[in-house]
Design a protein around this motif. Sequence first.
Motif, PDB file in Angstrom:
ATOM      1  N   ARG A 162       4.653  27.171   2.783  1.00 57.64           N
ATOM      2  CA  ARG A 162       3.473  26.360   2.505  1.00 57.64           C
ATOM      3  C   ARG A 162       3.840  25.335   1.435  1.00 57.64           C
ATOM      4  O   ARG A 162       4.507  25.674   0.455  1.00 57.64           O
ATOM      5  CB  ARG A 162       2.308  27.232   2.028  1.00 57.64           C
ATOM      6  N   LEU A 163       3.415  24.102   1.642  1.00 58.12           N
ATOM      7  CA  LEU A 163       3.686  23.055   0.662  1.00 58.12           C
ATOM      8  C   LEU A 163       2.549  23.002  -0.358  1.00 58.12           C
ATOM      9  O   LEU A 163       1.374  23.115   0.000  1.00 58.12           O
ATOM     10  CB  LEU A 163       3.822  21.700   1.355  1.00 58.12           C
ATOM     11  N   ILE A 164       2.903  22.832  -1.605  1.00 60.02           N
ATOM     12  CA  ILE A 164       1.924  22.731  -2.679  1.00 60.02           C
ATOM     13  C   ILE A 164       1.763  21.257  -3.027  1.00 60.02           C
ATOM     14  O   ILE A 164       2.710  20.609  -3.484  1.00 60.02           O
ATOM     15  CB  ILE A 164       2.383  23.518  -3.914  1.00 60.02           C
ATOM     16  N   LEU A 165       0.574  20.718  -2.782  1.00 58.02           N
ATOM     17  CA  LEU A 165       0.306  19.316  -3.086  1.00 58.02           C
ATOM     18  C   LEU A 165      -0.213  19.177  -4.514  1.00 58.02           C
ATOM     19  O   LEU A 165      -0.797  20.097  -5.087  1.00 58.02           O
ATOM     20  CB  LEU A 165      -0.719  18.742  -2.115  1.00 58.02           C
ATOM     21  N   ASP A 166       0.014  18.010  -5.074  1.00 56.96           N
ATOM     22  CA  ASP A 166      -0.468  17.745  -6.418  1.00 56.96           C
ATOM     23  C   ASP A 166      -1.992  17.849  -6.445  1.00 56.96           C
ATOM     24  O   ASP A 166      -2.671  17.406  -5.508  1.00 56.96           O
ATOM     25  CB  ASP A 166      -0.040  16.355  -6.865  1.00 56.96           C
ATOM     26  N   PRO A 167      -2.575  18.428  -7.508  1.00 59.52           N
ATOM     27  CA  PRO A 167      -4.036  18.570  -7.577  1.00 59.52           C
ATOM     28  C   PRO A 167      -4.799  17.249  -7.554  1.00 59.52           C
ATOM     29  O   PRO A 167      -5.999  17.235  -7.264  1.00 59.52           O
ATOM     30  CB  PRO A 167      -4.257  19.294  -8.915  1.00 59.52           C
ATOM     31  N   THR A 168      -4.117  16.138  -7.842  1.00 58.99           N
ATOM     32  CA  THR A 168      -4.812  14.851  -7.822  1.00 58.99           C
ATOM     33  C   THR A 168      -4.979  14.304  -6.410  1.00 58.99           C
ATOM     34  O   THR A 168      -5.704  13.327  -6.208  1.00 58.99           O
ATOM     35  CB  THR A 168      -4.070  13.805  -8.670  1.00 58.99           C
ATOM     36  N   ALA A 263       8.461  10.998  -1.873  1.00 60.25           N
ATOM     37  CA  ALA A 263       8.762   9.854  -2.727  1.00 60.25           C
ATOM     38  C   ALA A 263       7.587   9.512  -3.645  1.00 60.25           C
ATOM     39  O   ALA A 263       7.781   9.108  -4.796  1.00 60.25           O
ATOM     40  CB  ALA A 263       9.126   8.647  -1.868  1.00 60.25           C
ATOM     41  N   ARG A 264       6.373   9.676  -3.148  1.00 56.63           N
ATOM     42  CA  ARG A 264       5.184   9.355  -3.950  1.00 56.63           C
ATOM     43  C   ARG A 264       4.793  10.487  -4.892  1.00 56.63           C
ATOM     44  O   ARG A 264       3.891  10.316  -5.706  1.00 56.63           O
ATOM     45  CB  ARG A 264       4.007   9.031  -3.025  1.00 56.63           C
ATOM     46  N   GLY A 265       5.456  11.613  -4.788  1.00 58.49           N
ATOM     47  CA  GLY A 265       5.160  12.722  -5.684  1.00 58.49           C
ATOM     48  C   GLY A 265       3.971  13.556  -5.268  1.00 58.49           C
ATOM     49  O   GLY A 265       3.393  14.274  -6.094  1.00 58.49           O
ATOM     50  N   LEU A 266       3.600  13.494  -3.981  1.00 56.18           N
ATOM     51  CA  LEU A 266       2.465  14.288  -3.509  1.00 56.18           C
ATOM     52  C   LEU A 266       2.822  15.759  -3.394  1.00 56.18           C
ATOM     53  O   LEU A 266       1.980  16.631  -3.635  1.00 56.18           O
ATOM     54  CB  LEU A 266       1.981  13.774  -2.144  1.00 56.18           C
TER      55      LEU A 266
END
Length: 285
Positions: A162-168, A263-266
Amino acid sequence: MPPSPPNLARLQRSLREIFTDPQGVRAAVKNRPAALRWITDPPPLDAPTRLSVYGDGYFLRLHEALTSDFPAVRRTLGEYEFRVLVADYLLSNPSRSSSLADLGAALPRFVRSHPLGRKYPFLADLSRLERDAMTRLFADRLLPLDPKTIGNIRDEDWARVRLILDPTVLLLKVDWPVERLWRRRELPLKAGGKILRNDRAQWLLLFRDETWVKVYEISRLEWITLRRLKEGARLGAVLARASKSVGVAGAAEVRRWFSSWVARGLIKGIEPPTRKDPMTKVGGC
């Protein structure tokens, strides 16, 4: 004998009620005549006029806060209509929080039933985008993805991670192409291009990088794929569904999405599978 003066807490509470009354200071003191007993009344200004200085300052500060939070809405409406919207909104939604960041929370919903929302049907979507973009500033960001994390995942386990996305990261679907208006929010009021006349759905990606909030229009399929990852779906199942939708020829497009997200840091983390996780077949990628 004259009545005894109120204690400090009572006096402060009374003044707060007068200064923050949505109908204005004069209406407030008319309903609370006793409050004027302890306000000096020397000429040339009477007590209500002197109190209005503070009451007007309070509402000007609220107007300033909403102007800062909704610059694209202000640019669309112009100064006069924006003041009308703010005044009507504050009458129905007086400030009840110690933080001005909470002041505009109900504005997108309020706009939908307001005459200006009917005059400009896209206004609710635009205010919602501005509110959601502003809230990204208050969401915590995670540390960048550690490259070692990728190397620690076995090839046979990738389908079950599972990928963890940034909370933003926030995914927003709107019925009008308001992203263009949001990008022009800092232009002068008379710069043109303020009105949308044709509706068109947009699937928007919002997040905050190391500098500021970013808003991108993405395809519906990329939006759905990101949403499934954000909801915790396993990578293999997400890839399989996305690849099935775009076909074998579109597999490169799916890989391009992932490259741009990294690349965008998501993507900030990878959750490895547990022994209990079922196997997932990955096709088309």
